[in-house]
Design a protein around this motif. Structure first.
Motif, PDB file in Angstrom:
ATOM      1  N   MET A 181      14.039  93.710 -39.504  1.00  0.00           N
ATOM      2  CA  MET A 181      12.448  93.780 -39.192  1.00  0.00           C
ATOM      3  C   MET A 181      13.047  95.317 -40.563  1.00  0.00           C
ATOM      4  SD  MET A 181      10.049  92.655 -36.887  1.00  0.00           S
ATOM      5  CE  MET A 181       8.716  93.641 -37.797  1.00  0.00           C
ATOM      6  N   PHE A 182      12.900  96.434 -39.833  1.00  0.00           N
ATOM      7  CA  PHE A 182      13.109  97.469 -40.221  1.00  0.00           C
ATOM      8  C   PHE A 182      14.222  97.938 -41.697  1.00  0.00           C
ATOM      9  CE2 PHE A 182      10.708  97.496 -36.784  1.00  0.00           C
ATOM     10  CZ  PHE A 182       9.399  97.771 -37.393  1.00  0.00           C
ATOM     11  N   GLN A 183      15.345  96.913 -41.718  1.00  0.00           N
ATOM     12  CA  GLN A 183      16.164  96.440 -42.358  1.00  0.00           C
ATOM     13  C   GLN A 183      17.406  98.690 -42.485  1.00  0.00           C
ATOM     14  OE1 GLN A 183      13.915  96.944 -46.670  1.00  0.00           O
ATOM     15  NE2 GLN A 183      12.534  96.702 -44.742  1.00  0.00           N
ATOM     16  N   ILE A 184      17.990  98.124 -41.068  1.00  0.00           N
ATOM     17  CA  ILE A 184      18.207  99.491 -40.619  1.00  0.00           C
ATOM     18  C   ILE A 184      20.551  98.960 -41.362  1.00  0.00           C
ATOM     19  CG2 ILE A 184      19.702 100.396 -39.259  1.00  0.00           C
ATOM     20  CD1 ILE A 184      16.352 101.053 -39.143  1.00  0.00           C
ATOM     21  N   MET A 185      20.571  99.581 -41.729  1.00  0.00           N
ATOM     22  CA  MET A 185      22.113  99.510 -42.627  1.00  0.00           C
ATOM     23  C   MET A 185      22.937  99.325 -41.581  1.00  0.00           C
ATOM     24  SD  MET A 185      22.150  98.554 -45.476  1.00  0.00           S
ATOM     25  CE  MET A 185      24.194  98.856 -45.426  1.00  0.00           C
ATOM     26  N   GLY A 186      23.924  98.529 -41.085  1.00  0.00           N
ATOM     27  CA  GLY A 186      25.067  98.518 -39.801  1.00  0.00           C
ATOM     28  C   GLY A 186      26.074  99.624 -40.064  1.00  0.00           C
ATOM     29  N   HIS A 188      25.073 102.517 -39.750  1.00  0.00           N
ATOM     30  CA  HIS A 188      24.402 103.499 -38.389  1.00  0.00           C
ATOM     31  C   HIS A 188      24.742 103.627 -37.340  1.00  0.00           C
ATOM     32  CE1 HIS A 188      22.422 105.583 -41.431  1.00  0.00           C
ATOM     33  NE2 HIS A 188      21.648 104.531 -42.646  1.00  0.00           N
ATOM     34  N   TRP A 189      25.887 102.252 -36.828  1.00  0.00           N
ATOM     35  CA  TRP A 189      26.049 101.950 -35.929  1.00  0.00           C
ATOM     36  C   TRP A 189      26.083 102.590 -34.609  1.00  0.00           C
ATOM     37  CZ3 TRP A 189      30.351 102.457 -33.325  1.00  0.00           C
ATOM     38  CH2 TRP A 189      31.653 102.105 -33.521  1.00  0.00           C
ATOM     39  N   LYS A 190      27.265 103.688 -34.656  1.00  0.00           N
ATOM     40  CA  LYS A 190      27.703 104.732 -33.964  1.00  0.00           C
ATOM     41  C   LYS A 190      26.325 105.708 -34.040  1.00  0.00           C
ATOM     42  CE  LYS A 190      31.556 107.441 -33.178  1.00  0.00           C
ATOM     43  NZ  LYS A 190      33.653 107.790 -33.395  1.00  0.00           N
ATOM     44  N   ALA A 191      26.169 106.464 -34.770  1.00  0.00           N
ATOM     45  CA  ALA A 191      25.131 107.376 -35.197  1.00  0.00           C
ATOM     46  C   ALA A 191      23.607 107.224 -34.022  1.00  0.00           C
ATOM     47  CB  ALA A 191      24.517 107.821 -36.426  1.00  0.00           C
ATOM     48  N   LEU A 192      23.390 106.063 -34.153  1.00  0.00           N
ATOM     49  CA  LEU A 192      22.502 105.545 -32.816  1.00  0.00           C
ATOM     50  C   LEU A 192      23.277 104.720 -31.897  1.00  0.00           C
ATOM     51  CD1 LEU A 192      20.600 102.834 -36.507  1.00  0.00           C
ATOM     52  CD2 LEU A 192      20.406 105.497 -35.593  1.00  0.00           C
ATOM     53  N   GLY A 193      24.255 104.812 -31.212  1.00  0.00           N
ATOM     54  CA  GLY A 193      24.473 104.945 -29.971  1.00  0.00           C
ATOM     55  C   GLY A 193      25.184 103.501 -29.882  1.00  0.00           C
ATOM     56  N   TYR A 194      25.196 103.072 -30.083  1.00  0.00           N
ATOM     57  CA  TYR A 194      25.357 101.256 -30.038  1.00  0.00           C
ATOM     58  C   TYR A 194      26.900 101.625 -29.700  1.00  0.00           C
ATOM     59  CZ  TYR A 194      20.950  99.771 -31.336  1.00  0.00           C
ATOM     60  OH  TYR A 194      20.096  99.557 -31.750  1.00  0.00           O
ATOM     61  N   ALA A 195      27.924 100.747 -28.765  1.00  0.00           N
ATOM     62  CA  ALA A 195      29.330 100.830 -28.822  1.00  0.00           C
ATOM     63  C   ALA A 195      29.864 100.646 -30.534  1.00  0.00           C
ATOM     64  CB  ALA A 195      29.516 100.617 -27.039  1.00  0.00           C
ATOM     65  N   SER A 196      29.721  99.501 -30.646  1.00  0.00           N
ATOM     66  CA  SER A 196      30.576  98.954 -32.179  1.00  0.00           C
ATOM     67  C   SER A 196      29.910  98.235 -32.859  1.00  0.00           C
ATOM     68  CB  SER A 196      31.704  98.610 -31.014  1.00  0.00           C
ATOM     69  OG  SER A 196      30.556  96.292 -30.630  1.00  0.00           O
ATOM     70  N   ALA A 197      30.159  98.062 -34.381  1.00  0.00           N
ATOM     71  CA  ALA A 197      29.162  97.311 -34.726  1.00  0.00           C
ATOM     72  C   ALA A 197      28.876  95.731 -34.421  1.00  0.00           C
ATOM     73  CB  ALA A 197      30.583  97.155 -35.967  1.00  0.00           C
ATOM     74  N   ALA A 198      29.948  95.440 -33.632  1.00  0.00           N
ATOM     75  CA  ALA A 198      29.882  93.854 -33.192  1.00  0.00           C
ATOM     76  C   ALA A 198      28.347  94.248 -31.780  1.00  0.00           C
ATOM     77  CB  ALA A 198      30.945  93.340 -32.167  1.00  0.00           C
ATOM     78  N   GLU A 199      28.202  95.369 -30.818  1.00  0.00           N
ATOM     79  CA  GLU A 199      27.483  94.945 -30.636  1.00  0.00           C
ATOM     80  C   GLU A 199      25.663  95.104 -30.517  1.00  0.00           C
ATOM     81  OE1 GLU A 199      26.462  97.764 -26.176  1.00  0.00           O
ATOM     82  OE2 GLU A 199      26.604  98.912 -27.910  1.00  0.00           O
ATOM     83  N   PHE A 200      26.020  95.823 -32.527  1.00  0.00           N
ATOM     84  CA  PHE A 200      24.560  95.748 -33.152  1.00  0.00           C
ATOM     85  C   PHE A 200      24.158  95.022 -33.609  1.00  0.00           C
ATOM     86  CE2 PHE A 200      23.072  96.861 -37.413  1.00  0.00           C
ATOM     87  CZ  PHE A 200      21.981  97.695 -37.320  1.00  0.00           C
ATOM     88  N   LEU A 201      25.290  94.342 -33.870  1.00  0.00           N
ATOM     89  CA  LEU A 201      24.757  92.684 -34.279  1.00  0.00           C
ATOM     90  C   LEU A 201      24.017  92.118 -33.439  1.00  0.00           C
ATOM     91  CD1 LEU A 201      24.355  90.131 -37.018  1.00  0.00           C
ATOM     92  CD2 LEU A 201      27.034  90.016 -36.195  1.00  0.00           C
ATOM     93  N   ALA A 202      24.600  92.092 -32.593  1.00  0.00           N
ATOM     94  CA  ALA A 202      23.449  90.841 -31.130  1.00  0.00           C
ATOM     95  C   ALA A 202      23.020  91.586 -31.023  1.00  0.00           C
ATOM     96  CB  ALA A 202      25.042  91.965 -30.124  1.00  0.00           C
ATOM     97  N   CYS A 203      22.078  92.837 -30.409  1.00  0.00           N
ATOM     98  CA  CYS A 203      20.821  93.501 -30.521  1.00  0.00           C
ATOM     99  C   CYS A 203      20.242  92.918 -31.661  1.00  0.00           C
ATOM    100  CB  CYS A 203      20.701  94.517 -30.319  1.00  0.00           C
ATOM    101  SG  CYS A 203      21.675  95.493 -28.524  1.00  0.00           S
ATOM    102  N   MET A 204      20.110  93.479 -32.947  1.00  0.00           N
ATOM    103  CA  MET A 204      19.416  92.390 -33.945  1.00  0.00           C
ATOM    104  C   MET A 204      19.462  91.212 -33.778  1.00  0.00           C
ATOM    105  SD  MET A 204      19.314  94.806 -35.710  1.00  0.00           S
ATOM    106  CE  MET A 204      19.389  95.424 -33.675  1.00  0.00           C
ATOM    107  N   GLN A 205      20.398  90.224 -33.180  1.00  0.00           N
ATOM    108  CA  GLN A 205      19.552  88.597 -33.515  1.00  0.00           C
ATOM    109  C   GLN A 205      18.828  88.657 -31.555  1.00  0.00           C
ATOM    110  OE1 GLN A 205      24.490  88.110 -33.095  1.00  0.00           O
ATOM    111  NE2 GLN A 205      24.117  87.062 -34.577  1.00  0.00           N
ATOM    112  N   GLN A 206      19.288  89.256 -30.698  1.00  0.00           N
ATOM    113  CA  GLN A 206      18.016  89.230 -30.006  1.00  0.00           C
ATOM    114  C   GLN A 206      16.095  89.165 -29.795  1.00  0.00           C
ATOM    115  OE1 GLN A 206      19.195  91.823 -26.397  1.00  0.00           O
ATOM    116  NE2 GLN A 206      17.757  91.911 -25.434  1.00  0.00           N
ATOM    117  N   SER A 207      16.102  89.514 -30.570  1.00  0.00           N
ATOM    118  CA  SER A 207      14.741  90.333 -31.066  1.00  0.00           C
ATOM    119  C   SER A 207      14.017  91.133 -32.020  1.00  0.00           C
ATOM    120  CB  SER A 207      14.229  90.137 -29.391  1.00  0.00           C
ATOM    121  OG  SER A 207      14.134  91.790 -29.252  1.00  0.00           O
TER     122      SER A 207
END
Length: 272
Positions: A181-186, A188-207
């Protein structure tokens, strides 16, 4: 495809359908095809009942809930926005204004996949940064790797572009799209505290709640952006969030008007 959003002042058969759905779910209104104050209030009651964002406007999520007698657990809920406002230290009306003006609408496509927009020029940059031959990839896959912007297809086709890019490099592909919804570029995953790009994507797919979480982290990671939101400096917020072209779409004006409208609604909801 633009998402249909019914709101005060709308007329016609779409409003008739909305009013019939409201009546079927116990939120009684006159079926006259006029989206008046009574209809808006019934929509707000329905949204509150289903845990949805309460804004009095009937978009895809509200209509889905009315048709199915309940909300999709992946949809953004009022409680999500309340928690985000508290965490950022801003009025709920400010978060609702951003949610209304700055989002792409629903965070998921009809297929169930999260919305995305793939940026081929970012893919070129990310491949080069990863030490890969971006120029060779651009020659072979010009629609998904290029020094120039463009190639956008929209909707489900963006997923085809993304999947093509994953054949080159999965992580770079995730980093090269704006998500949810908020068009966050992938990227940014590390700066936003995600363990990996794959984890970031998994969260975007969740809800959509997780998509909001990424937005909150993005705001927290930019002190100037957070300061602008706290101070309701809408032009500064829009400039940093959308880029210098924000004036062309009047994002600052839209944010200010939405904030005033939601603030007025919250005051009206408080018993005297």
């Amino acid at each position: 495809m633009k998402t249909l959003i019914l709101k005060a002042g709308a007329t016609g058969l779409d409003v008739v359908e909305l009013q019939e759905l409201l009546n079927q779910q116990g939120f009684k209104v006159v079926v006259d095809g006029l989206y008046d104050d009574t209809t808006a209030e019934a929509v707000r009651k329905a949204q509150a009942s289903y845990g949805l964002v309460v804004d009095g406007q009937a978009g895809a999520k509200t209509l889905h809930a009315l048709r199915n007698g309940g909300e999709d657990p992946r949809h953004l809920q009022e409680a999500d926005l309340i928690a985000a406002a508290k965490r950022l230290g801003v009025p709920l009306a400010a978060i609702k204004a951003v949610n209304q003006v700055e989002t792409t609408g629903p965070g998921f496509l009809p297929s169930g996949r999260p919305v995305l927009l793939f940026e081929r020029h970012v893919m070129y940059r990310q491949l080069a940064a990863a030490g890969q031959d971006a120029a060779a990839a651009a020659q072979r896959y010009p629609q998904v790797v290029s020094t120039a912007r463009g190639g956008y297809a929209g909707g489900t086709i963006e997923w085809h572009r993304f999947q093509t890019a994953t054949q080159i490099d999965p992580a770079c592909a995730i980093e090269s799209a704006s998500w949810g919804m908020f068009q966050i570029m992938g990227y940014h995953w590390k700066a936003l505290g995600y363990a990996s790009a794959a984890e970031f994507l998994a969260c975007m797919q969740q809800s959509e709640g997780q998509q909001l979480e990424a937005f909150v982290r993005f705001i927290e990671n930019d002190p100037t952006l957070l300061k602008a939101l706290k101070g309701r400096k809408w032009a500064e917020f829009a400039r940093r969030y959308n880029g210098p072209a924000y004036e062309e779409n009047h994002y600052d004006i839209k944010l200010e008007r939405a904030f005033d409208r939601f603030s007025a609604g919250e005051k009206a909801a408080v018993p005297a």
